[in-house]
Write an enzyme that holds these catalytic residues in place. Structure first.
Site, PDB file in Angstrom:
ATOM      1  N   ARG A   1      42.530  30.396  53.416  1.00  0.00           N
ATOM      2  CA  ARG A   1      43.151  29.081  53.546  1.00  0.00           C
ATOM      3  C   ARG A   1      42.999  28.492  54.945  1.00  0.00           C
ATOM      4  NH1 ARG A   1      44.142  27.838  49.015  1.00  0.00           N
ATOM      5  NH2 ARG A   1      44.569  29.456  47.511  1.00  0.00           N
TER       6      ARG A   1
ATOM      7  N   HIS B   1      32.302  36.815  51.711  1.00  0.00           N
ATOM      8  CA  HIS B   1      32.676  35.690  50.841  1.00  0.00           C
ATOM      9  C   HIS B   1      33.270  34.578  51.704  1.00  0.00           C
ATOM     10  CE1 HIS B   1      34.272  33.289  47.619  1.00  0.00           C
ATOM     11  NE2 HIS B   1      34.018  34.186  46.680  1.00  0.00           N
TER      12      HIS B   1
ATOM     13  N   TYR C   1      37.663  29.653  50.284  1.00  0.00           N
ATOM     14  CA  TYR C   1      37.678  28.667  49.193  1.00  0.00           C
ATOM     15  C   TYR C   1      37.805  27.236  49.704  1.00  0.00           C
ATOM     16  CZ  TYR C   1      38.597  32.692  46.177  1.00  0.00           C
ATOM     17  OH  TYR C   1      38.526  33.886  45.517  1.00  0.00           O
TER      18      TYR C   1
ATOM     19  N   HIS D   1      31.256  29.367  47.039  1.00  0.00           N
ATOM     20  CA  HIS D   1      31.411  28.517  45.858  1.00  0.00           C
ATOM     21  C   HIS D   1      30.706  27.208  46.172  1.00  0.00           C
ATOM     22  CE1 HIS D   1      35.335  30.764  44.525  1.00  0.00           C
ATOM     23  NE2 HIS D   1      34.299  31.554  44.679  1.00  0.00           N
TER      24      HIS D   1
ATOM     25  N   GLU E   1      27.559  31.048  44.113  1.00  0.00           N
ATOM     26  CA  GLU E   1      28.251  31.765  43.038  1.00  0.00           C
ATOM     27  C   GLU E   1      28.262  30.915  41.768  1.00  0.00           C
ATOM     28  OE1 GLU E   1      32.027  33.489  44.089  1.00  0.00           O
ATOM     29  OE2 GLU E   1      32.479  34.034  42.009  1.00  0.00           O
TER      30      GLU E   1
ATOM     31  N   ASP F   1      29.068  35.783  38.614  1.00  0.00           N
ATOM     32  CA  ASP F   1      30.433  36.248  38.335  1.00  0.00           C
ATOM     33  C   ASP F   1      30.605  36.291  36.816  1.00  0.00           C
ATOM     34  OD1 ASP F   1      33.312  36.048  37.735  1.00  0.00           O
ATOM     35  OD2 ASP F   1      33.582  35.798  39.895  1.00  0.00           O
TER      36      ASP F   1
ATOM     37  N   HIS G   1      33.290  34.035  35.362  1.00  0.00           N
ATOM     38  CA  HIS G   1      32.934  32.617  35.468  1.00  0.00           C
ATOM     39  C   HIS G   1      31.864  32.219  34.453  1.00  0.00           C
ATOM     40  CE1 HIS G   1      34.299  32.627  39.998  1.00  0.00           C
ATOM     41  NE2 HIS G   1      35.265  32.936  39.157  1.00  0.00           N
TER      42      HIS G   1
ATOM     43  N   HIS H   1      29.633  39.789  40.535  1.00  0.00           N
ATOM     44  CA  HIS H   1      31.085  39.934  40.544  1.00  0.00           C
ATOM     45  C   HIS H   1      31.486  40.391  39.157  1.00  0.00           C
ATOM     46  CE1 HIS H   1      32.013  36.904  44.032  1.00  0.00           C
ATOM     47  NE2 HIS H   1      31.619  38.079  44.468  1.00  0.00           N
TER      48      HIS H   1
ATOM     49  N   ASP I   1      39.334  29.850  35.077  1.00  0.00           N
ATOM     50  CA  ASP I   1      38.936  30.874  36.046  1.00  0.00           C
ATOM     51  C   ASP I   1      40.107  31.816  36.251  1.00  0.00           C
ATOM     52  OD1 ASP I   1      38.026  32.411  38.109  1.00  0.00           O
ATOM     53  OD2 ASP I   1      37.610  30.761  39.486  1.00  0.00           O
TER      54      ASP I   1
ATOM     55  N   HIS J   1      40.785  35.750  36.299  1.00  0.00           N
ATOM     56  CA  HIS J   1      40.241  37.108  36.252  1.00  0.00           C
ATOM     57  C   HIS J   1      41.213  38.060  35.580  1.00  0.00           C
ATOM     58  CE1 HIS J   1      37.621  36.260  40.077  1.00  0.00           C
ATOM     59  NE2 HIS J   1      37.543  35.314  39.170  1.00  0.00           N
TER      60      HIS J   1
ATOM     61  N   GLU K   1      36.688  41.951  41.523  1.00  0.00           N
ATOM     62  CA  GLU K   1      37.701  40.979  41.975  1.00  0.00           C
ATOM     63  C   GLU K   1      38.789  40.906  40.915  1.00  0.00           C
ATOM     64  OE1 GLU K   1      34.962  37.600  42.005  1.00  0.00           O
ATOM     65  OE2 GLU K   1      35.046  37.621  44.184  1.00  0.00           O
TER      66      GLU K   1
END
Ligand code: FE
Ligand code: FE
Ligand code: ZN
Length: 278
Positions: free
Chosen positions: A40, A70, A73, A110, A145, A179, A182, A214, A227, A229, A259
């Site tokens: 974040r 990674h 986001y 992403h 991704e 992924d 995804h 992933h 999305d 998981h 993940e």
């Protein structure tokens, strides 16, 4: 080590890279994924050469496979808001610079969300930033991704990924991270037609671009464009599909990253043991 499966969890580097390595090693993993910075936040912590040195030694001693960095986001290259794109460009440039100091050559991000301006325009913005920041001299491979297509997400189809890669000025340093949650949510049926999905990927993107997987099960049904998981085997994808994926001749050489939602590392440990038993 020819037949070793490379599998590892998403870890935290809050206590440093060596601590993340130790956490992965302790549960029988031989790779791991980490966020380059607080997902974040903006500021990344200064890299500690001692910590990185210890990581390097550990990776060699335990024959780890390729690690995966990674991006946060908050890095949205496709946004219609200029400020958001400027932030994404800054973070991406800083991350790629930091990557050169790490024993890790794979960087996953992403592709972004177009936030209402349409995917074509969003793709233009992504391509612009990739071309402004990436350089032939870099040693990092940047992975797009595959996304589920929730909201205004770009990367929901192999066509969109191909459109981005096709316009890149430094295509030799671009790849894809697939992924499983995804793509299944996006409408690629890896449960009933894994070979068909891989053939489609090969036709549009090229399987040689696929650099990481992933491994996540999904809480939501096929084609839901959600999305969410799930632990391996507990969702709509199921263990039979994961067995096919990690043993597939076209995939088994790749690094696999978990993940899945776990209370602690022992959950990953059990998943890795089961994957290795296939
Ligand atoms: Fe991701
Ligand atoms: Fe993922
Ligand atoms: Zn996800």
């Amino acid at each position: 080590m020819e037949n070793t499966l490379w599998a590892g969890p998403h870890t935290s580097i809050a206590k440093g890279f060596k601590a993340a390595f130790d956490a992965a090693d302790k549960i029988g993993a031989n790779t791991f994924q980490f966020f380059t910075r607080n997902p974040r936040g903006k500021k990344a912590r200064a890299l500690d050469p001692k910590d990185i040195g210890a990581l390097r030694l550990g990776l060699e001693a335990k024959h780890f496979g390729p690690l995966l960095a990674h991006a946060p986001y908050t890095m949205n290259m496709a946004s219609k808001t200029e400020k958001t794109r400027d932030f994404a460009r800054e973070v991406f440039a800083d991350d790629l610079k930091r990557m050169e100091a790490l024993p890790c050559s794979l960087y996953n991000f992403h592709p972004g969300s177009h936030t209402g301006q349409g995917s074509e325009k969003g793709i233009d913005e992504i391509v612009e930033i990739l071309n402004a920041v990436m350089a032939h001299e870099q040693t990092t491979t940047v992975l797009l991704e595959t996304m589920s297509g929730k909201g205004t997400e770009i990367g929901r189809s192999f066509e969109e990924l191909a459109a981005i890669i096709g316009r890149a000025e430094v295509p030799e340093h671009l790849g894809v991270c697939l992924d499983t949650c995804h793509v299944y949510s996006a409408g690629y049926d890896i449960v009933h037609d894994l070979d068909g999905v891989l053939a489609e990927f090969d036709r549009l993107v090229g399987l040689e671009r696929l650099k990481a997987i992933h491994l996540n099960d999904s809480k939501t049904p096929f084609g839901s464009h959600k999305d969410r998981h799930e632990k391996l085997g507990a969702g709509s994808i199921g263990w039979a599909a994961f067995e096919k994926i990690v043993t597939h001749p076209k995939l088994r050489h790749l690094p696999f990253f978990l993940e899945t939602p776990q209370e602690d590392y022992s959950g990953y440990e059990a998943e890795i043991q089961k994957l290795r038993a296939f």
